[in-house]
Design an enzyme around this catalytic site. Structure first.
Site, mmCIF file in Angstrom:
data_model
loop_
_atom_site.group_PDB
_atom_site.id
_atom_site.type_symbol
_atom_site.label_atom_id
_atom_site.label_comp_id
_atom_site.label_asym_id
_atom_site.label_seq_id
_atom_site.Cartn_x
_atom_site.Cartn_y
_atom_site.Cartn_z
ATOM 1 C CD GLU A 165 2.656 -5.702 6.648
ATOM 2 O OE1 GLU A 165 2.061 -5.628 5.556
ATOM 3 O OE2 GLU A 165 3.203 -6.752 7.055
ATOM 4 N N GLY A 204 0.821 -1.202 0.000
ATOM 5 C CA GLY A 204 0.000 0.000 0.000
ATOM 6 C C GLY A 204 0.856 1.253 0.000
ATOM 7 N N GLY A 250 -0.162 -5.097 0.723
ATOM 8 C CA GLY A 250 -1.437 -4.958 0.031
ATOM 9 C C GLY A 250 -1.557 -5.791 -1.221
ATOM 10 C CG ASP A 292 -2.863 -4.401 6.615
ATOM 11 O OD1 ASP A 292 -1.826 -4.815 6.059
ATOM 12 O OD2 ASP A 292 -3.436 -3.347 6.254
#
Length: 368
Positions: free
Chosen positions: A143, A67, A120, A151
């Site tokens: 992350e 992302g 992402g 996530d």
């Protein structure tokens, strides 16, 4: 000069194609890309002339590197017009709705996950019905290096990996290849990278019908026939080190697990790199990973994305996220100064607070 749109859409008969189109940014997802892809998927779902969807990334380097965390960093530091919680809520809500749509899409969705597939990018790929990797695939949920957490459904797919592989990958951000992703359940087929066009041709020539179940079978059989021979697939670190990873993570508390991984003194380069990444990463992220996997183990897919939205918005407001992105992507000194700077320095109340919705009223993803 007009720029090409960040997502390209085309058709080959009943096969609909979506191409992430920011190759200079490794196709990192920004809000516009997320909105375009989600809107088009909704239109294709309602279009009887579309039988199958293909998603890929442009450029030679990979499918999607994750992302657009730089925009999230700027929002968290007060740049731009939107208050930080408003912008991060919009960004992650839309991203997770897109991921959820792919997970629950009734028509076959094929993702060509060659090259770099991280963060992402894995979110888009994980929910597809037919996930293709190649001998060039490099995956990770890294992350821990920026003070966020795995996530985009990580609470779902990490929990479904064999043994404690999901915990290990979430804690260390270790990179893994296409063979690893097959072993871990994040991919379905490995096809040679130079067979992309042949794969597209084969899918476009399938005798699709109005029967979605039959279309799924046609796609599965087609991809099976194109799969790279086992003797040409790269070695799997996750398979080779499976037993050792189980030993390294076989403790009842997070500090014991982290100490075990960081203290690895073997000669394996891959395990040493994983240990080093965990040691240098945010000390807040491991606590979040530990708790998100515990809570997510028995959650529905919708509940997973609801929990992760809460986490994402809260963590973007922390100093750990700001410092992690600053060190890696803004100043690029790769020397984050975490505060607190140790696992034991993290207050458990701060961890619990990250799981508390920051909004008044209904959860933004309550309708999933």
């Amino acid at each position: 000069m007009d720029q090409d749109p960040p997502v390209l859409f085309s058709r080959r008969g009943a096969l609909a194609l979506a191409t992430l189109n920011l190759p200079k940014a490794l196709n990192a997802l920004n809000l516009e890309m997320i909105e375009l892809l989600d809107r088009q998927l909704q239109e294709w779902a309602a279009d009887d002339s579309v039988a199958c969807v293909w998603i890929e990334g442009s450029g030679e380097k990979g499918f999607c590197a994750g992302g657009d965390v730089v925009s999230l960093y700027k929002a968290s530091n007060g740049y731009g017009e939107a208050p930080e919680t408003e912008y991060t809520t919009e960004f992650f809500s839309r991203e997770y709705r897109l991921d959820y749509r792919i997970h629950t899409y009734s028509k076959p969705v094929v993702v060509w996950g060659s090259g770099i597939v991280m963060g992402g990018g894995i979110g888009i790929m994980a929910g597809a019905s037919h996930r293709i990797v190649t001998e060039r695939t490099r995956m990770a949920m890294p992350e821990v290096t920026i003070g966020l957490f795995p996530d985009v459904g990580g609470s779902w797919f990490l929990n479904r990996m064999p043994g404690r592989l999901g915990l290990f990958l979430g804690l260390t951000g270790a990179q893994f290849n296409g063979s690893d992703s097959l072993f871990a359940g994040l991919a379905d087929r490995m096809i040679a990278d130079n067979e992309r066009l042949a794969t597209l041709d084969s899918l476009a020539d399938l005798p699709f019908s109005a029967n979605e179940g039959e279309n799924h079978r046609l796609v599965s059989d087609c991809l099976k026939g194109l799969e790279l021979r086992l003797d040409r697939q790269p070695a799997s670190n996750l398979r080779a080190h499976y037993d050792q990873i189980q030993v390294l993570t076989d403790f009842a508390s997070l500090p014991e697990v982290c100490d075990s991984i960081i203290s690895y003194e073997g000669e394996d380069e891959w395990l040493n790199k994983a240990a080093k990444t965990l040691a240098g990463g945010s000390p807040l992220t491991p606590w979040i990973v530990w708790e998100q996997l515990r809570r997510g183990r028995h959650q529905s897919l919708a509940e997973v994305f609801q929990m992760e939205l809460t986490l994402a918005v809260n963590l973007c407001a922390t100093g750990h996220f700001r410092e992690g992105v600053r060190a890696l992507l803004i100043d690029k000194d790769r020397s984050p100064q975490w505060q607190p700077d140790s696992l034991n320095g993290i207050d458990w109340k701060d961890v619990e607070h990250c799981f508390e919705p920051p909004w008044q009223g209904a959860h933004p993803l309550a309708d999933l």
